[in-house]
Design a protein around this motif. Structure first.
Motif, short mmCIF file in Angstrom:
data_model
loop_
_atom_site.label_atom_id
_atom_site.label_comp_id
_atom_site.label_asym_id
_atom_site.label_seq_id
_atom_site.Cartn_x
_atom_site.Cartn_y
_atom_site.Cartn_z
N GLY A 1 0.82 -1.21 0.00
CA GLY A 1 0.00 0.00 0.00
C GLY A 1 0.85 1.26 0.00
N SER B 1 -0.76 7.81 2.37
CA SER B 1 -1.27 9.08 1.85
C SER B 1 -1.41 10.04 3.03
CB SER B 1 -2.62 8.85 1.17
OG SER B 1 -3.20 10.08 0.81
N LYS C 1 -2.89 13.04 4.55
CA LYS C 1 -4.07 13.89 4.33
C LYS C 1 -3.88 15.29 4.91
CE LYS C 1 -6.47 10.45 2.63
NZ LYS C 1 -6.70 10.38 1.20
N GLY D 1 -6.15 0.22 3.41
CA GLY D 1 -7.48 0.82 3.49
C GLY D 1 -7.82 1.48 4.81
N ILE E 1 -7.50 4.27 8.04
CA ILE E 1 -7.32 5.72 8.15
C ILE E 1 -6.96 6.08 9.60
CG2 ILE E 1 -8.49 7.96 7.97
CD1 ILE E 1 -10.36 6.66 5.90
N SER F 1 -3.79 7.89 5.57
CA SER F 1 -4.47 6.63 5.21
C SER F 1 -3.51 5.78 4.38
CB SER F 1 -5.76 6.90 4.42
OG SER F 1 -5.45 7.47 3.17
N GLU G 1 -3.48 3.85 1.11
CA GLU G 1 -4.20 3.65 -0.15
C GLU G 1 -3.80 2.30 -0.75
OE1 GLU G 1 -6.38 5.98 -1.19
OE2 GLU G 1 -5.84 7.37 0.41
N PRO H 1 -3.07 0.41 -4.02
CA PRO H 1 -2.79 0.69 -5.43
C PRO H 1 -3.67 -0.13 -6.36
CG PRO H 1 -0.77 0.21 -4.23
CD PRO H 1 -1.91 -0.12 -3.32
N ARG H 2 -3.91 0.39 -7.57
CA ARG H 2 -4.78 -0.27 -8.55
C ARG H 2 -4.30 -1.69 -8.85
NH1 ARG H 2 -5.11 3.31 -13.32
NH2 ARG H 2 -6.14 4.68 -11.84
N ARG I 1 -5.26 -3.93 -6.06
CA ARG I 1 -6.71 -4.10 -6.04
C ARG I 1 -7.16 -5.10 -7.11
NH1 ARG I 1 -8.83 1.45 -6.42
NH2 ARG I 1 -7.73 1.93 -4.52
#
Length: 195
Positions: free
Chosen positions: A118, A121, A123, A150, A152, A175, A177, A179-180, A183
């Motif tokens: 992951g 991120s 914020k 996933g 936070i 958080s 995230e 990655p595509r 996922r």
């Protein structure tokens, strides 16, 4: 918290024309609030660089012709095109008076979710805090070690000692995230499992 000393000089004449002359000579006009009276002064622009162009929070010892005032940078105005410093406001602080100050966040630890692929991120970069000057931290530490994919980290999860964070408790700070690529790999595994 680190203290920066800045030398200033009292302004004899106030007004737009005088301020313009100061700026032409690389001086920044300013005002010190919070004490018994407002003090109008100017400082060489170069002395403000370490205070303005840094992500860190600082207290300032503003030395105006021998009189030293402990203060914080309250506001700075820049020219919209040239980015030149136009005006600076300082707020005098006292040990027995609470202050509001913007403090940077330091993210501590290696998140579990990052180890799994992951991405951390961020914020928020800074938070407004409220407390007595000696209680204000130079950074707000946010432990992200327990964050999984996933997940936070929110303001209410930050341990505070003798100051208050002036943000809604559910405000996200960081958080992990997904990655595509990670996922899509997970959804392929899920589809295989259903067959």
């Amino acid at each position: 918290m680190e203290v920066i000393e800045i030398l200033g000089y009292k302004r004899a004449n106030l007004g737009k024309a005088e301020s313009k002359k100061l700026r032409i000579n690389a001086q920044v006009p300013g005002v010190l609030y919070g004490g018994k009276e407002q003090i109008h002064f100017y400082v060489p622009m170069v002395l403000l660089r370490d205070l303005v162009y840094t992500p860190n929070a600082h207290f300032v010892d503003l030395n105006i012709e021998g009189a030293v005032y402990r203060c914080i940078l309250q506001e700075i105005q820049f020219h919209p095109v040239s980015e030149m410093m136009l005006h600076v406001d300082f707020l005098q602080i006292f040990d027995d008076k609470k202050i509001k100050m913007e403090v940077p966040i330091a993210f501590v630890g290696k998140a579990i979710g990052v180890a799994k692929g992951g991405v951390l991120s961020k914020k928020q970069r800074k938070l407004n805090v409220f407390g007595y000057p000696k209680a204000i931290p130079s950074v707000v530490n946010v432990d992200v070690a327990d964050l999984d994919l996933g997940c936070i980290a929110r303001v209410h999860q930050i341990p505070v000692e003798s100051y208050t964070i002036l943000a809604l408790p559910n405000t996200p700070v960081a958080s992990i995230e997904i990655p595509r690529a990670l996922r899509s790999a997970a959804s392929k595994e899920e589809k295989k499992g259903k067959k």
